[in-house]
Design an enzyme around this catalytic site. Structure first.
Site, PDB file in Angstrom:
ATOM      1  N   SER A 262     -11.296  -0.846  -0.865  1.00  0.00           N
ATOM      2  CA  SER A 262     -10.031  -0.780  -0.124  1.00  0.00           C
ATOM      3  C   SER A 262     -10.241  -1.054   1.354  1.00  0.00           C
ATOM      4  CB  SER A 262      -9.446   0.637  -0.188  1.00  0.00           C
ATOM      5  OG  SER A 262      -8.601   0.797  -1.270  1.00  0.00           O
TER       6      SER A 262
ATOM      7  N   HIS B 277      -3.731   6.160   3.464  1.00  0.00           N
ATOM      8  CA  HIS B 277      -4.452   4.970   2.990  1.00  0.00           C
ATOM      9  C   HIS B 277      -3.849   3.676   3.570  1.00  0.00           C
ATOM     10  CE1 HIS B 277      -5.690   1.972  -0.119  1.00  0.00           C
ATOM     11  NE2 HIS B 277      -6.771   2.727  -0.225  1.00  0.00           N
TER      12      HIS B 277
ATOM     13  N   ASP C 184       0.839  -1.191   0.000  1.00  0.00           N
ATOM     14  CA  ASP C 184       0.000   0.000   0.000  1.00  0.00           C
ATOM     15  C   ASP C 184       0.883   1.252   0.000  1.00  0.00           C
ATOM     16  OD1 ASP C 184      -2.290   1.847   0.779  1.00  0.00           O
ATOM     17  OD2 ASP C 184      -3.302  -0.090   0.851  1.00  0.00           O
TER      18      ASP C 184
END
Ligand SMILES: *[C@@H]1O[C@H](CO)[C@@H](O)[C@H](O)[C@H]1NC(C)=O
Ligand SMILES: *[C@@H]1O[C@H](CO)[C@@H](O)[C@H](O)[C@H]1NC(C)=O
Ligand SMILES: *[C@@H]1O[C@H](CO)[C@@H](O)[C@H](O)[C@H]1NC(C)=O
Ligand SMILES: *[C@@H]1O[C@H](CO)[C@@H](O)[C@H](O)[C@H]1NC(C)=O
Ligand SMILES: *[C@@H]1O[C@H](CO)[C@@H](O)[C@H](O)[C@H]1NC(C)=O
Ligand SMILES: *[C@@H]1O[C@H](CO)[C@@H](O)[C@H](O)[C@H]1NC(C)=O
Ligand SMILES: *[C@@H]1O[C@H](CO)[C@@H](O)[C@H](O)[C@H]1NC(C)=O
Ligand SMILES: *[C@@H]1O[C@H](CO)[C@@H](O)[C@H](O)[C@H]1NC(C)=O
Length: 817
Positions: free
Chosen positions: A599, A239, A164
């Site tokens: 996600s 994220h 990620d």
């Protein structure tokens, strides 16, 4: 609910993503190509492990190291032999689970490479994106999470790898608590702690057991910005931290934003260890870095791999299953790693999934019963619903404030561009008469500037602060489409509402003959938007969540595989953030964020898989995937079929397996599924070899394997679902189940046939001993040709209360006589 804001934010984010995407460029400009070459990678040379074995690549010997160096050497030699000197740059060698490399060169050199002996496959790097939607704009309370994850040992001994944007090592969700040392042994794992900007060695603290970053692709694809694209595992986006904390964040971490306490957050498997593989940067994300990361994570020995990043386009010149990204995931699985992917965010259209292959688990996203209802109180007693994570206007609704439409407060003779977006969207403080807006609730309106991404919410907040607004209202404008507003944290009282409140406002506002306001008499107050409400039905498949049917190529010819596989929470999920928030200025400074996207669903499944692996250490990835699927539920909190959002607000329809796979994940039942359906690496090769019109050379080029065996039909792969995309007359499909319980059990087999078919099962019941297996013949006859898929299920009901559900999705095309 409607509102202009979601769209505008998604557009803002899209703009960022465009720059994140590696864009194809004109002829003879260099691009990145991914190349697979002949020869065994380190993990599979000397023939081990022969197939998916539930444990991973074995310890790294000197021999392996030597082999790795040899491979890297051979890559350089191949390039030197084939390409003009100076015309290329080798970026990275993949050598652990696939043998190949990434090279930055021109299309004509790439064509040469394609023809070179020893080259099996060459593919342009399509770029990698984050699978978040509607940007960071949300908040929440943990609920579904703590169910299993609250357990104080949940996930002990398991390492979850995250490919990620990196991790924020200072976040309390990743703190190591010396009072509660890990009791488990993770000797199967050996990572590394790569340091760099904002990531000192102490960042690998025992909870974060390893952290690496991969940047060769990013550095070739774009000029990186050193103030955000840190060459270290540090997460400047947020994220990666969000995803990691959802799967494996510490238990009971207080969630606070703008001084407000929203509750406590826990990962699904709070005692699992975290291995970080940073591969996506604020400026760019490449498949090169993502594949390098997966290759390394598998070598390091992660148990679970959580992928909330990936290519956002269908592969161009190859079947979906045979793109390099999917092939790398196949080999990760061969090495015993459970791989979960975000299914994609391009729903609700059919065939929008970005997870294709039967060897991965693709997670769809749903909302939960939690929402953050905001309210606007008008002077006439009316209450208008909306969203906004902000505190109320002073007095918490007891005091009403002057309500002012932005364009009625414009400086009459001021000199500034008088475009609607300048004024209506409250972007610039100099446009307004201070006395008109100070202490007032100001109505700003969504218009072209937001639509084409030149206006921002941050600018409204700045205007509000500069001029001392009591609060603001952002009103949607239906001209720009149909919107869903998502709650965004606002540091000033604010609300986004779907409908214009002009009637009340105009009635109360006195104007002169030229239309200028002489007296503002409308009044309003903004209620507290931060208080969660737990009403309503859950779950509902989110609109953005990508849908099946799965497909095999860019023409979207359907595949005989069910995608998505499973549904998990992915709408308004509260988790850790990185205050730098390099892609979203709205969330700068925050330590937590409420995000939506598949996600967010994928790490829920990663955490649950960790719990299953902890309790059943010898289960292979396909057994874990089966346990998750066969125990999922298709019913919502009211006991009705789970509904799925369509395009229009409030437009819900009963879901099918193409919306939610097997259903909503049920962690408790997944721990003890009774039976599992399993398949291994050889079965996946046989599956590939049985695809329609497939050339065995194609399979050889992607996997290195000959098609010695193929299934009689791709639907014969032993998956915990049956999908037949063209069912002519009649078909016999076989499944094999294994008893993973500790006692013998008797199962009754029943079927709900899809419309247009008759289904018979043989046997209709069976006894099965622990570790025993049983074949199940599923004979499907078409009784009515249909022009769309229809759905049913097989249910195996055990005498010890195990319930094993296998969804059926078939397209009956011609009738059997
Ligand atoms: C590139 O240079 C190396 C030595 O520097 C040489 O051995 C090789 O043949 C050259 N390759 C080509 C294609 O010219
Ligand atoms: C961890 O497990 C391995 C193999 O199971 C064993 O050899 C080793 O001694 C264990 N280490 C600790 C610290 O328990
Ligand atoms: C680099 O990022 C910083 C922080 O976001 C930004 O202010 C700056 O303009 C960027 N520089 C370039 C060259 O894009
Ligand atoms: C604005 O300008 C007009 C003409 O230029 C003038 O008549 C008027 O008084 C001005 N208004 C204000 C509020 O300054
Ligand atoms: C944004 O939209 C407005 C109205 O459609 C247009 O006038 C303006 O030029 C656009 N701006 C940009 C940067 O595209
Ligand atoms: C598969 O077939 C190829 C030739 O078609 C042969 O070389 C290979 O040994 C076979 N493998 C097995 C496992 O039978
Ligand atoms: C099957 O057909 C019936 C009647 O034609 C319809 O009501 C029902 O919704 C269909 N069921 C499915 C699962 O398609
Ligand atoms: C389906 O058709 C086959 C022959 O094609 C027949 O033997 C079988 O009995 C049929 N099954 C059902 C459930 O009608």
């Amino acid at each position: 609910m409607g509102g202009g804001v979601e769209r505008m934010i998604s557009l803002q984010f899209m703009a960022l993503l465009l720059s994140v995407n590696f864009v194809a460029s004109v002829a003879e400009e260099r691009e990145i190509y991914l190349v697979l070459v002949e020869g065994h990678p380190v993990a599979f040379h000397r023939g081990y492990p022969p197939s998916e074995d539930g444990r991973r690549v074995k310890p790294k010997s000197e021999v392996d190291k030597f082999h790795a160096e040899q491979l890297e050497d051979s890559h350089d030699q191949l390039l030197q032999r084939t390409l003009e000197n100076g015309s290329y740059n080798r970026l990275h060698s993949f050598k652990h689970i696939v043998n190949g490399f990434a090279v930055h060169t021109t299309p004509s050199q790439a064509r040469k490479l394609k023809a070179a002996p020893g080259v099996m496959l060459i593919e342009r790097d399509r770029g990698a994106k984050l699978m978040t939607t509607y940007t960071p704009q949300f908040l929440g309370l943990p609920e579904v999470w703590t169910e299993e994850g609250g357990d104080k040992n949940a996930g002990e001994g398991i390492v979850i790898g995250f490919v990620d944007t990196g991790i924020n090592p200072l976040h309390p969700s990743f703190a190591y608590d010396p009072v509660k040392p890990f009791s488990s042994n993770i000797s199967h794992f050996s990572g590394a702690c790569e340091t760099g900007p904002r990531f000192p060695a102490s960042s690998c603290n025992g909870k974060i057991v390893s952290a690496r970053f991969f940047s060769a692709g990013a550095e070739a694809a774009a000029t990186l910005n050193t103030s955000v694209d840190f060459l270290s595992p540090f997460d400047a986006v947020g994220h990666g931290s969000h995803v990691a904390s959802t799967a494996a964040g510490n238990a009971l971490v207080p969630v606070v934003a703008d001084g407000f306490f929203y509750g406590q957050a826990s990962g699904m498997a709070p005692r699992a260890r975290i291995a970080v593989y940073k591969a996506v940067y604020p400026t760019v994300g490449t498949l090169t870095d993502v594949i390098s990361a997966i290759d390394q994570a598998t070598r390091d020995g992660v148990d679970i791999l959580s992928l909330s990043v990936g290519p956002d386009e269908v592969p161009e010149d190859t079947l979906t299953f045979l793109s390099l990204f999917d092939i790398v995931m196949l080999f990760a699985r061969r090495a015993g790693v459970f791989v979960v992917q975000a299914a994609g965010n391009h729903g609700p259209d059919p065939s929008t999934v970005l997870s294709y292959s039967p060897w991965t688990v693709g997670a769809a996203a749903s909302g939960t019963d939690r929402s953050f209802p905001g309210s606007l109180l008008l002077g006439n007693g009316e209450k208008v619903g909306g969203v906004g994570l902000s505190g109320p206007t002073f007095g918490n609704g007891l005091f009403l404030y002057k309500l002012v439409l932005a364009k009625d407060a414009v400086k009459i003779n001021g000199t500034f561009p008088r475009t609607p977006q300048y004024i209506e969207e409250c972007q610039y403080p100099e446009a307004f008469e201070y006395n008109a807006v100070q202490g007032s609730v100001v109505i700003c309106t969504f218009s072209a500037g937001f639509f084409n991404q030149t206006s921002t919410l941050t600018a409204i907040i700045d205007t509000a602060r500069t001029l001392g607004f009591m609060g603001f209202i952002l009103v949607a404008n239906p001209t720009y489409g149909d919107f869903i507003a998502e709650p965004i944290p606002f540091a000033v009282p604010a609300i986004m509402i779907p409908s214009i409140i002009s009637l009340y406002y105009e009635q109360q506002t006195n104007r002169d003959e030229r239309g200028f306001v002489t007296k503002f008499c409308a009044r309003a107050a903004i209620g507290d938007g931060r208080v969660a409400s737990f009403k309503g039905v859950e779950p509902i498949v989110s609109r953005f969540s990508a849908r099946g049917p799965d497909f095999i190529d860019t023409k979207k010819n359907p595949a005989d595989v069910l995608k998505p596989d499973i549904l998990a929470p992915g709408h308004q999920v509260w988790a850790a953030w990185s205050p730098i928030s390099a892609l979203d200025p709205m969330l700068k400074g925050y330590n937590f964020a409420l995000l939506s996207g598949t996600s967010m669903a994928a790490p829920h499944i990663a955490g649950i898989a960790a719990l299953i692996k902890q309790y059943n250490p010898f289960w292979t990835p396909s057994m874990i995937a089966s346990a998750i699927s066969t125990t999922a539920t298709k019913y919502d909190s009211k006991g009705e079929l789970i509904m799925a959002e369509g395009y229009n607000i409030g437009n819900l329809s009963p879901s099918t397996p193409f919306d939610l796979g097997a259903g909503l994940v049920s962690p408790t039942h997944a721990m003890d599924p009774g039976l599992v359906l399993f398949s291994g690496y050889d079965d996946y090769i046989s599956f590939l070899c049985s695809l329609p019109n497939i050339d065995p050379d194609t399979i050889k080029a992607s996997t290195g394997e000959f098609c010695n065996h193929s299934l009689s039909h791709p639907a014969d792969l032993n998956l915990p679902s049956v999908t037949i995309s063209a069912l002519a007359e009649t078909q016999l499909v076989r499944r094999t189940v294994k008893n993973v319980g500790f006692r013998p059990e008797t199962y009754l087999c029943s079927v709900l046939p899809p419309n247009g078919t008759m289904v018979s099962l043989y046997p209709s019941w069976f006894n099965i001993s622990p570790q025993g297996t049983q074949d199940l013949d599923i004979h499907i006859n078409v009784t009515k040709a249909m022009n769309a898929f229809s759905f049913g299920e097989i249910v195996l009901t055990g005498s010890l209360n195990h319930i094993v559900r296998i969804p059926l999705s078939v397209l009956p095309i011609s009738i059997s006589l």
